[in-house]
Write a protein that holds these residues in place. Structure first.
Motif, short mmCIF file in Angstrom:
data_model
loop_
_atom_site.label_atom_id
_atom_site.label_comp_id
_atom_site.label_asym_id
_atom_site.label_seq_id
_atom_site.Cartn_x
_atom_site.Cartn_y
_atom_site.Cartn_z
N GLU A 181 0.83 -1.21 0.00
CA GLU A 181 0.00 0.00 0.00
C GLU A 181 0.86 1.26 0.00
N ALA A 182 1.92 1.24 0.79
CA ALA A 182 2.82 2.39 0.85
C ALA A 182 3.52 2.62 -0.49
N ARG A 183 3.89 1.54 -1.15
CA ARG A 183 4.54 1.65 -2.46
C ARG A 183 3.59 2.27 -3.48
N ALA A 184 2.31 1.88 -3.43
CA ALA A 184 1.33 2.42 -4.36
C ALA A 184 1.09 3.91 -4.11
N LEU A 185 1.19 4.33 -2.84
CA LEU A 185 0.96 5.72 -2.49
C LEU A 185 2.15 6.62 -2.79
N ARG A 186 3.37 6.05 -2.87
CA ARG A 186 4.59 6.86 -3.05
C ARG A 186 5.36 6.44 -4.29
N PRO A 187 4.79 6.63 -5.48
CA PRO A 187 5.54 6.28 -6.69
C PRO A 187 6.74 7.19 -6.93
N ASP A 188 6.80 8.34 -6.21
CA ASP A 188 7.90 9.28 -6.39
C ASP A 188 9.06 9.01 -5.42
N LEU A 189 8.98 7.93 -4.64
CA LEU A 189 10.05 7.63 -3.71
C LEU A 189 11.23 7.00 -4.46
N ARG A 190 12.34 7.69 -4.45
CA ARG A 190 13.56 7.20 -5.11
C ARG A 190 14.70 7.23 -4.10
N LEU A 191 15.67 6.35 -4.29
CA LEU A 191 16.86 6.32 -3.46
C LEU A 191 17.98 7.03 -4.22
N GLY A 192 18.26 8.24 -3.79
CA GLY A 192 19.25 9.06 -4.49
C GLY A 192 20.65 8.83 -3.97
N SER A 193 21.62 9.30 -4.76
CA SER A 193 23.03 9.13 -4.44
C SER A 193 23.76 10.46 -4.54
N THR A 194 24.39 10.88 -3.43
CA THR A 194 25.16 12.13 -3.47
C THR A 194 26.53 11.92 -4.10
N ARG A 195 27.01 10.68 -4.15
CA ARG A 195 28.35 10.31 -4.63
C ARG A 195 29.46 10.83 -3.71
N ARG A 196 29.09 11.34 -2.53
CA ARG A 196 30.05 11.96 -1.62
C ARG A 196 29.95 11.31 -0.24
N VAL A 197 30.97 10.54 0.15
CA VAL A 197 30.95 9.82 1.41
C VAL A 197 31.11 10.76 2.60
N TRP A 198 32.05 11.68 2.53
CA TRP A 198 32.40 12.51 3.69
C TRP A 198 31.20 13.26 4.26
N ASP A 199 30.41 13.90 3.42
CA ASP A 199 29.30 14.71 3.90
C ASP A 199 28.22 13.88 4.59
N ALA A 200 28.13 12.60 4.26
CA ALA A 200 27.19 11.71 4.94
C ALA A 200 27.82 11.09 6.18
N LEU A 201 29.13 10.93 6.17
CA LEU A 201 29.82 10.26 7.26
C LEU A 201 29.89 11.12 8.51
N VAL A 202 30.13 12.42 8.35
CA VAL A 202 30.25 13.29 9.52
C VAL A 202 28.99 13.27 10.38
N PRO A 203 27.81 13.58 9.83
CA PRO A 203 26.62 13.54 10.69
C PRO A 203 26.27 12.14 11.19
N ALA A 204 26.60 11.10 10.42
CA ALA A 204 26.32 9.74 10.88
C ALA A 204 27.13 9.42 12.13
N ILE A 205 28.39 9.83 12.16
CA ILE A 205 29.20 9.62 13.36
C ILE A 205 28.64 10.44 14.52
N LEU A 206 28.23 11.67 14.26
CA LEU A 206 27.68 12.51 15.32
C LEU A 206 26.42 11.92 15.93
N GLU A 207 25.68 11.14 15.15
CA GLU A 207 24.41 10.59 15.61
C GLU A 207 24.55 9.25 16.32
N GLN A 208 25.78 8.79 16.52
CA GLN A 208 25.99 7.50 17.18
C GLN A 208 25.58 7.58 18.66
N LYS A 209 24.61 6.74 19.04
CA LYS A 209 24.26 6.50 20.45
C LYS A 209 23.88 7.77 21.22
#
Length: 308
Positions: free
Chosen positions: A106-134
């Motif tokens: 049902e959720a898939r039918a309601l959200r046909p615009d849901l896509r998994l995008g790629s920034t191609r940039r590890v560092w900018d995702a890694l910094v906040p991910a480390i900050l959010e640990q525990k």
């Protein structure tokens, strides 16, 4: 995709071959309402300040009918414009996805615009991910704002107020000890962040390796485990199978959504197994459907590591 230079910016208009809403696709990159690197204006334009291999850049992107219009400023403007299709999910392939639960279908039918995008940039995702640990999101986002505002470069271009890019690995390595305390970061997360900053260029290869190999490369860094690697993979290369095992809420939320009761990580692994290799996509559909677990008892209290 035609690019035009005008008034110091690089502009493009792109016609995707699929339904896409930039706000929906880019929302996972926002770190709280006060994120200095992510803004949404009244016209529905998403503004992102980021680091790139060529330097800092700002990207402004919005939907215009069937098209997507984007402008970028700064030394990395060409790089972010080149990556616009990937950022909005053009490389995402959901053709093999099968919904094994009614709610997911049902959720898939309601959200046909849901896509998994790629920034191609590890560092900018890694910094906040480390900050959010525990820690709570409130704690992590406060530190993220501090680091971006005080140690990141101001976002280039005519941007909304108080926009800053994430700090570069070089800036992170140069932050003195007392500034870490002021930013509210404890020793374990600081050590993980500094370890990642010391080999940041090599970690960017994870976005090329992708999948399990990319996540395994990230996990070679002390302090980066399954949860952190998955959080990076979901954003840096749109990994459809990267599940944030170890998350404080995830197993409980998915358990309530699909079974009506709490489950643990081992049960979550078993429950999601039929969705492999697109387990993260199933989770995103549930999130997009607004699934929430009932709250019981007091919330986890945030801690304050800042020195006064």
């Amino acid at each position: 995709m035609l690019r035009v230079r005008a008034a110091g910016a690089v502009e493009t208009e792109w016609l995707p071959g699929f339904e896409v809403d930039p706000v929906v696709v880019l929302r996972p990159h926002r770190r709280g309402n006060g994120d200095p690197a992510w803004k949404l204006d009244a016209r529905g334009t998403v503004w992102r300040a980021c680091t790139t291999p060529a330097g800092t850049a700002t990207l402004a992107v919005r939907r215009a009918g069937a098209h997507v219009r984007a402008r970028a400023w700064g030394p990395g403007a060409e790089w972010v414009i080149d990556g616009l299709p990937d950022l909005l999910g053009a490389s995402d392939d959901d053709s093999g996805f099968v919904a094994h639960h009614r709610l997911v279908a049902e959720a898939r039918a309601l959200r046909p615009d849901l896509r998994l995008g790629s920034t191609r940039r590890v560092w900018d995702a890694l910094v906040p991910a480390i900050l959010e640990q525990k820690v709570t999101g409130k704690e992590a986002w406060r530190t993220w704002r501090e680091l971006c505002t005080r140690f990141g470069e101001p976002a280039p271009g005519p941007v909304p107020e108080r926009m800053s890019a994430p700090p570069t690995p070089e800036r992170v390595r140069a932050i003195p000890d007392w500034e870490w305390h002021r930013a509210g970061l404890d020793g374990a997360r600081r050590r993980a962040l500094l370890a990642a900053a010391s080999v940041a260029d090599r970690l960017e290869r994870a976005a090329e390796l992708r999948g399990v190999r990319g996540r395994d490369l990230l996990r070679r860094i002390p302090g980066i485990g399954v949860w952190t690697a998955a959080e990076v993979a979901q954003r840096a290369w749109g990994d459809p199978d990267a599940v944030s095992f170890g998350d404080f809420h995830l197993a409980k939320v998915v358990g309530w959504a699909l079974l009506g009761h709490d489950i643990d990580d081992a049960q979550l692994h078993e429950l999601l197994e039929p969705y492999a290799p697109q387990r993260q996509r199933a989770i995103r559909y549930l999130e997009g459907a607004g699934v929430r677990r009932p709250r019981f008892g007091p919330r986890y209290s945030p801690r304050d590591y800042r020195a006064f």
